[in-house]
Design an enzyme around this catalytic site. Structure first.
Site, PDB file in Angstrom:
ATOM      1  N   LYS A 130      -8.528  -5.255  11.479  1.00 49.42           N
ATOM      2  CA  LYS A 130      -7.530  -4.603  13.069  1.00 49.42           C
ATOM      3  C   LYS A 130      -7.574  -4.753  13.732  1.00 49.42           C
ATOM      4  O   LYS A 130      -6.016  -5.527  14.294  1.00 49.42           O
ATOM      5  CB  LYS A 130      -7.621  -3.137  12.743  1.00 49.42           C
ATOM      6  N   GLY A 151       0.833  -1.220   0.005  1.00 45.06           N
ATOM      7  CA  GLY A 151      -0.096   0.171   0.009  1.00 45.06           C
ATOM      8  C   GLY A 151       1.203   0.914   0.353  1.00 45.06           C
ATOM      9  O   GLY A 151       0.491   2.367   0.933  1.00 45.06           O
ATOM     10  N   SER A 173      -4.646   0.437  13.845  1.00 45.15           N
ATOM     11  CA  SER A 173      -5.554   1.352  13.974  1.00 45.15           C
ATOM     12  C   SER A 173      -6.793   1.357  15.621  1.00 45.15           C
ATOM     13  O   SER A 173      -6.480   0.375  16.441  1.00 45.15           O
ATOM     14  CB  SER A 173      -6.798   1.577  13.171  1.00 45.15           C
ATOM     15  N   TYR A 181     -13.898  -3.265   8.982  1.00 51.71           N
ATOM     16  CA  TYR A 181     -12.423  -2.570   9.152  1.00 51.71           C
ATOM     17  C   TYR A 181     -12.141  -2.653  10.532  1.00 51.71           C
ATOM     18  O   TYR A 181     -10.812  -3.281  11.234  1.00 51.71           O
ATOM     19  CB  TYR A 181     -12.354  -1.256   9.063  1.00 51.71           C
ATOM     20  N   ASN A 241       0.894  -2.477   5.257  1.00 54.71           N
ATOM     21  CA  ASN A 241       0.378  -0.771   5.036  1.00 54.71           C
ATOM     22  C   ASN A 241      -1.082  -1.147   3.973  1.00 54.71           C
ATOM     23  O   ASN A 241      -1.766  -0.668   4.747  1.00 54.71           O
ATOM     24  CB  ASN A 241       1.521   0.297   4.711  1.00 54.71           C
TER      25      ASN A 241
END
Length: 267
Positions: free
Chosen positions: A167, A19, A149, A163, A96
């Site tokens: 994470k 990323g 995150s 998400y 990433n």
């Protein structure tokens, strides 16, 4: 806790940043190159990673770009082989690559997109680890940094269940694998970068209140309007620190006071 002694330049090391075509990934690639690492910039966005690698080479650094889709096992294997051919075997992996979609209430978001998000954010990172880890173990040295995150903690990010789950799972991979790799010379850590002003934030603010709910909408619009989004620099410097140290098994948040002091020490 492992010490941070011995932190220094990364001369002779080869890093792969997934990323890496924009935002935080771009900043990480730049920071690693500045510390002496040869950097491979990987992502699906080939024009962007070509541009980042080109900028690094123009600045006198060793860099290349590789097409990389972390959701495709063949793409991951091909990227790692290409990095080995062009720069050398991977010593440092920065996971990433990630997506924030789908956003919305669990029963309303697309089920296939929910699964795809987990596949990219969690399984994709594991694919990359599995591709580089044998070589790291053979050489007795490796550094893996997983981009976590704040959504991994507590109830997660409102309206972002996939998400948040991805994470949180990645944090567990970090802790579990660090224990498994103890004494091998391979260290693995996580970084929570804070709320960074990137294109992901632009996308998140573009969604209507009816889709993401009031809590999500007010939080991210408010941060932007008050100028409270952070730049990528602190997280990038923290990743350099972790790539240069023997600390392992931790997920560090750039907003914590202790972590800020570590970052200030190398800025």
């Amino acid at each position: 806790m492992s010490s941070l002694s011995g932190m220094g330049a990364l001369d002779g090391r080869v890093a792969l940043v997934t990323g890496g075509g924009r935002g935080l990934g771009r900043a990480v690639a730049q920071a690693l190159a500045e510390r002496g690492a040869a950097v491979a910039v990987g992502a699906r966005s080939t024009e962007e990673v070509d541009s980042v690698a080109g900028e690094l080479r123009e600045a006198g650094y060793s860099a290349t770009s590789v097409p990389l889709d972390v959701s495709d096992p063949a793409s991951v294997e091909n990227a790692v082989r290409r990095v080995a051919d062009e720069l050398g075997t991977v010593d440092i992996l920065v996971n990433n690559a990630g997506v924030v979609w789908p956003l919305g209430m669990l029963l309303k978001v697309d089920a296939d997109e929910w699964e795809q998000s987990i596949d990219i954010n969690l399984t994709g990172a594991v694919r990359c680890i599995r591709a580089v880890l044998p070589g790291m173990l053979e050489r007795g040295f490796g550094r893996i940094v997983n981009m976590s995150s704040g959504a991994a903690a507590g109830p997660g990010m409102p309206a972002a269940s996939a998400y948040s789950v991805g994470k949180a799972g990645l944090d567990m991979v970090t802790a579990n694998l660090a224990d498994e790799l103890s004494g091998s010379g391979v260290c693995i850590n996580g970084v929570r970068p804070g709320v960074v002003d990137t294109s992901m934030q632009d996308y998140m603010r573009s969604l209507p209140r009816e889709q993401v709910g009031a809590a999500f909408y007010n939080k991210f619009h408010g941060l932007h309007e008050r100028g409270e989004l952070s730049g990528p620099g602190p997280a990038a410097q923290l990743i350099v620190l972790l790539a240069s140290s023997d600390r392992t098994g931790q997920t560090l948040d750039v907003r914590d006071e202790e972590t800020k002091q570590l970052i200030d020490g190398i800025a």
